[in-house]
Design an enzyme around this catalytic site. Sequence first.
Site, PDB file in Angstrom:
ATOM      1  N   ASP A 159      64.745  65.975  21.871  1.00  0.00           N
ATOM      2  CA  ASP A 159      63.635  64.759  21.928  1.00  0.00           C
ATOM      3  C   ASP A 159      63.816  64.176  23.280  1.00  0.00           C
ATOM      4  O   ASP A 159      64.776  64.011  23.903  1.00  0.00           O
ATOM      5  CB  ASP A 159      64.071  63.930  20.739  1.00  0.00           C
ATOM      6  CG  ASP A 159      63.623  64.286  19.565  1.00  0.00           C
ATOM      7  OD1 ASP A 159      62.903  65.099  19.173  1.00  0.00           O
ATOM      8  OD2 ASP A 159      64.337  63.777  18.548  1.00  0.00           O
ATOM      9  N   MET A 160      62.496  63.205  23.708  1.00  0.00           N
ATOM     10  CA  MET A 160      62.445  62.848  24.843  1.00  0.00           C
ATOM     11  C   MET A 160      63.435  61.955  25.009  1.00  0.00           C
ATOM     12  O   MET A 160      64.150  61.702  26.120  1.00  0.00           O
ATOM     13  CB  MET A 160      61.050  62.106  24.980  1.00  0.00           C
ATOM     14  CG  MET A 160      60.979  61.262  26.379  1.00  0.00           C
ATOM     15  SD  MET A 160      59.220  60.350  26.354  1.00  0.00           S
ATOM     16  CE  MET A 160      59.903  58.682  25.644  1.00  0.00           C
TER      17      MET A 160
END
Length: 230
Positions: A75-76
């Site tokens: 995930d970012m």
Amino acid sequence: MSETAHPPSLTPPLVNYLPPQEPYLSVLYADEHIALVDKPTGLLSVPGKDPDHWDCLEYRAQQQLGDARIVHRLDMDTSGIMVLAMNADSHRNLGRQFEKRKTQKSYVARVWGHLAEEAGNVDLPLICDWPNRPKQMVCFERGKPAKTDWQLLSRDATSSLVRLIPHTGRSHQLRVHMLSLGHVILGDRFYATGEALASADRLMLHAERLGLIHPARGEWMDFESPCPFA
């Protein structure tokens, strides 16, 4: 009820995407078959749907390393180790390793509150919470199996540091599994609220270790990235 639902999402869309620039790309290991990189929090793994979200780990690796191909994602907001394939054969090999769960991964997270036990596991099926996507939720009827082991590392006044070992790779698995225990990950803009959200300027989740079989040499290799918030 068979599903654990969340209230309507108040998470703002990603508008001001300002990925960190230093270091531009942190390479832990590279040869002609694979590259191991250390992704910072705030950087997408692959380009986003918005044309302005083109800057990502995949792009940077291709700029500096050549034909680098994404095998898996973080995930970012999550930092830590990722492996990229440097050719088609390695990409296929690594893809099979992830699919057949031949790789070994561990994460470190700082969660809100004090876990009562020293270790445990969460075995709860997950499904996308469509009205609030990309959030996920527990669903015993339609969810996909998801299992996470956890181990307490330390405590401070308000939080606990834990090691998380996922046995499946569902979206937001570690976030939702810790939330299900009543100990949301600090700084989680999707699931945390109040003090748990405000007490950290980033998601306190880091991919600290990745073990895999080298796709060309067939030998087991372990890679580690020190946790920046431990």
